[in-house]
Design an enzyme around this catalytic site. Structure first.
Site, PDB file in Angstrom:
ATOM      1  CG  ASN A 105      -2.202  -0.863   0.770  1.00  0.00           C
ATOM      2  OD1 ASN A 105      -2.916  -0.511  -0.148  1.00  0.00           O
ATOM      3  ND2 ASN A 105      -2.359  -2.000   1.419  1.00  0.00           N
ATOM      4  CD  GLN A 112      -3.738   6.400  -5.338  1.00  0.00           C
ATOM      5  OE1 GLN A 112      -4.291   6.716  -4.283  1.00  0.00           O
ATOM      6  NE2 GLN A 112      -4.143   5.380  -6.058  1.00  0.00           N
ATOM      7  CB  VAL A 129     -11.794   5.143   2.269  1.00  0.00           C
ATOM      8  CG1 VAL A 129     -12.695   3.994   2.687  1.00  0.00           C
ATOM      9  CG2 VAL A 129     -12.541   6.473   2.382  1.00  0.00           C
ATOM     10  CG  ASP A 159     -13.899   3.007  12.963  1.00  0.00           C
ATOM     11  OD1 ASP A 159     -14.050   1.791  12.836  1.00  0.00           O
ATOM     12  OD2 ASP A 159     -13.103   3.669  12.262  1.00  0.00           O
ATOM     13  CG  HIS A 187     -10.236   2.212  10.157  1.00  0.00           C
ATOM     14  ND1 HIS A 187     -11.508   2.024  10.628  1.00  0.00           N
ATOM     15  CD2 HIS A 187     -10.110   1.362   9.116  1.00  0.00           C
ATOM     16  CE1 HIS A 187     -12.121   1.119   9.897  1.00  0.00           C
ATOM     17  NE2 HIS A 187     -11.292   0.693   8.978  1.00  0.00           N
TER      18      HIS A 187
HETATM   19  P1  NAX Z   1     -12.753  -3.547  -3.360  1.00  0.00           P
HETATM   20  O1  NAX Z   1     -11.697  -4.595  -3.414  1.00  0.00           O
HETATM   21  O2  NAX Z   1     -14.157  -3.900  -3.726  1.00  0.00           O
HETATM   22  O3  NAX Z   1     -12.326  -2.306  -4.269  1.00  0.00           O
HETATM   23  C1  NAX Z   1     -11.063  -1.773  -4.249  1.00  0.00           C
HETATM   24  C2  NAX Z   1     -10.777  -1.276  -5.641  1.00  0.00           C
HETATM   25  O4  NAX Z   1      -9.537  -0.583  -5.602  1.00  0.00           O
HETATM   26  C3  NAX Z   1     -10.629  -2.392  -6.668  1.00  0.00           C
HETATM   27  O5  NAX Z   1     -11.526  -2.162  -7.742  1.00  0.00           O
HETATM   28  C4  NAX Z   1      -9.160  -2.289  -7.102  1.00  0.00           C
HETATM   29  O6  NAX Z   1      -8.975  -2.607  -8.468  1.00  0.00           O
HETATM   30  C5  NAX Z   1      -8.875  -0.831  -6.811  1.00  0.00           C
HETATM   31  N1  NAX Z   1      -7.449  -0.511  -6.662  1.00  0.00           N
HETATM   32  C6  NAX Z   1      -6.465  -1.282  -6.136  1.00  0.00           C
HETATM   33  N2  NAX Z   1      -5.284  -0.653  -6.249  1.00  0.00           N
HETATM   34  C7  NAX Z   1      -5.531   0.533  -6.847  1.00  0.00           C
HETATM   35  C8  NAX Z   1      -4.705   1.596  -7.271  1.00  0.00           C
HETATM   36  N3  NAX Z   1      -3.384   1.562  -7.086  1.00  0.00           N
HETATM   37  N4  NAX Z   1      -5.284   2.655  -7.871  1.00  0.00           N
HETATM   38  C9  NAX Z   1      -6.611   2.692  -8.083  1.00  0.00           C
HETATM   39  N5  NAX Z   1      -7.441   1.695  -7.722  1.00  0.00           N
HETATM   40  C10 NAX Z   1      -6.909   0.638  -7.119  1.00  0.00           C
HETATM   41  O7  NAX Z   1     -12.684  -2.946  -1.874  1.00  0.00           O
HETATM   42  P2  NAX Z   1     -13.743  -2.061  -1.114  1.00  0.00           P
HETATM   43  O8  NAX Z   1     -14.679  -2.927  -0.386  1.00  0.00           O
HETATM   44  O9  NAX Z   1     -14.273  -1.030  -2.027  1.00  0.00           O
HETATM   45  O10 NAX Z   1     -12.783  -1.399  -0.011  1.00  0.00           O
HETATM   46  C11 NAX Z   1     -11.801  -0.466  -0.366  1.00  0.00           C
HETATM   47  C12 NAX Z   1     -10.875  -0.207   0.805  1.00  0.00           C
HETATM   48  O11 NAX Z   1     -11.584   0.373   1.883  1.00  0.00           O
HETATM   49  C13 NAX Z   1     -10.206  -1.433   1.376  1.00  0.00           C
HETATM   50  O12 NAX Z   1      -8.835  -1.151   1.616  1.00  0.00           O
HETATM   51  C14 NAX Z   1     -10.926  -1.643   2.684  1.00  0.00           C
HETATM   52  O13 NAX Z   1     -10.135  -2.347   3.622  1.00  0.00           O
HETATM   53  C15 NAX Z   1     -11.166  -0.229   3.101  1.00  0.00           C
HETATM   54  N6  NAX Z   1     -12.177   0.020   4.123  1.00  0.00           N
HETATM   55  C16 NAX Z   1     -11.965   1.054   4.982  1.00  0.00           C
HETATM   56  C17 NAX Z   1     -12.880   1.408   5.937  1.00  0.00           C
HETATM   57  C18 NAX Z   1     -12.639   2.564   6.850  1.00  0.00           C
HETATM   58  O14 NAX Z   1     -13.467   2.762   7.755  1.00  0.00           O
HETATM   59  N7  NAX Z   1     -11.570   3.339   6.725  1.00  0.00           N
HETATM   60  C19 NAX Z   1     -14.131   0.618   6.122  1.00  0.00           C
HETATM   61  C20 NAX Z   1     -14.508  -0.177   4.931  1.00  0.00           C
HETATM   62  C21 NAX Z   1     -13.361  -0.822   4.198  1.00  0.00           C
HETATM   63  O15 NAX Z   1     -13.010  -1.993   4.875  1.00  0.00           O
END
Ligand code: NAX
Length: 324
Positions: A105, A112, A129, A159, A187
């Site tokens: 990450n 970015q 996020v 949260d 988080h």
């Molecule tokens: P998904 O796996 O459905 O979607 C993530 C998307 O990001 C994918 O389409 C992937 O192709 C894309 N991606 C990966 N690397 C990338 C890059 N370098 N540039 C642009 N796009 C890229 O995950 P989703 O359920 O949408 O969750 C997204 C993130 O939010 C995860 O890391 C998840 O852990 C995190 N969350 C954070 C939360 C918070 O409270 N801060 C809560 C919800 C969620 O768990």
């Protein structure tokens, strides 16, 4: 007519974005008078799915949407952007060590952050996020040295909302009676949802609960709610995460409600004795498009211990990415 605001959303073909984009497009984040240009960023393998999402956005015929762009290049995606919603992240793969996850990450958020520094509007507001959100935001911030540090934040609003919802359910009261909730720290499961400084039905939050319920039920329930959702739904929180991201930006831009505050993970300048230079969730007031950390709240020994635990985890995460 107000000129459009460009909003860049990363991970735009993912689950959270599938709820998020349509709400931004309908005006729920920046208001019904603010036209938007949506700039969607994905990885090359997800571009076909992203085109599908863009087609659906088009088919909604939202009057506020002036333009929809799809990108697989961060520099193009962030060009002139006023808002960055950094949702996309590398998920933890099978057998992946925590340090590997942080490293994978860090690469994404470094790239970015650099793009934001070089091409975004210099007043851009960023919310991260994608997990590990606090440390990803720190990597982004370190790579965007020309962007003021108070413009790059991470999301702990989900949260915060979860904590309020648990209290409302336990006491059978309306959410409007619960004020001044705070999520401190990371988080992650070390976060500290604080009821000692909350206001419930006009009195101190902890007057309504036993310490035992607080420690053995409430804190773990809020901290592990994400895992509970995965267990029940078969996939992670998406609509509630999108809702929290909307509220994070909406309140940052429009201000917090009178008599209340919200939780945002922001750059620590050492407030409450927390190490300077990590992204730590604090109680904040927002006004005129800026947040201000609430200072001077009382922290008892229990709260201090909890803050320390989550601070240590964030310092370790920072060291892990510094070493990469
Ligand atoms: P998904 O796996 O459905 O979607 C993530 C998307 O990001 C994918 O389409 C992937 O192709 C894309 N991606 C990966 N690397 C990338 C890059 N370098 N540039 C642009 N796009 C890229 O995950 P989703 O359920 O949408 O969750 C997204 C993130 O939010 C995860 O890391 C998840 O852990 C995190 N969350 C954070 C939360 C918070 O409270 N801060 C809560 C919800 C969620 O768990």
């Amino acid at each position: 007519m107000t000129s459009p605001a460009k909003v860049t959303i990363t991970g735009a073909a993912g689950q959270i974005s599938y709820s998020l984009l349509f709400r931004i497009a309908s005006g729920q984040m920046l208001g019904s008078q603010q036209p938007v240009e949506l700039s969607l960023l994905e990885i090359p393998q997800a571009m076909k799915a992203l085109e599908g999402v863009a087609m659906e956005l088009n088919d909604c015929a939202f009057p506020l949407v002036q333009k929809i762009e799809c990108h697989d290049n961060p520099r193009a995606a962030f060009e002139g952007s006023s808002y960055g919603m950094l949702v996309g992240a590398r998920p933890r793969g099978p057998g992946m060590e925590r340090s590997e996850l942080l490293g994978a990450n860090a690469g994404i958020f470094q790239q970015q952050g650099k793009a934001i520094n070089e091409v975004a509007d210099d007043k851009i507001k960023v919310v991260v996020v994608g997990n590990p959100a606090n440390t990803n935001a720190l990597v982004c911030l370190k790579n965007a040295p020309d962007i003021p540090k108070n413009q790059i934040t991470a999301m702990t609003r989900l949260d915060h909302n979860r904590a309020k919802a648990q209290v409302a359910e336990k006491l059978g009261i309306s959410l409007s009676k619960i004020k001044q909730m705070t999520i401190w720290g990371n988080h992650s499961t070390t976060q500290y949802p604080d009821l000692y400084n909350s206001l419930i039905n006009g009195s101190n939050g902890m007057e309504h609960f036993t310490q035992e319920w607080y420690e053995t039920f409430f804190i773990p329930k809020v901290a592990k709610r994400g895992a509970e959702i995965i267990e029940a739904r078969g996939s992670s929180s998406a609509a509630s995460a999108a809702n929290a991201a909307i509220e994070h930006v909406r309140d940052w831009v429009n201000g917090t409600e009178e008599g209340d505050w919200v939780s945002m993970a922001v750059y620590s300048e050492g407030q409450y004795g927390v190490k300077e230079g990590i992204i730590f969730s604090y109680p904040v007031l927002c006004h005129n498009g800026e947040y201000k950390i609430i200072e001077g709240l009382d922290l008892n020994d229990f709260s201090r211990k909890k803050l320390k635990e989550t601070e240590i985890e964030l310092i370790e995460e920072r060291e892990a990415v510094e070493n990469i």
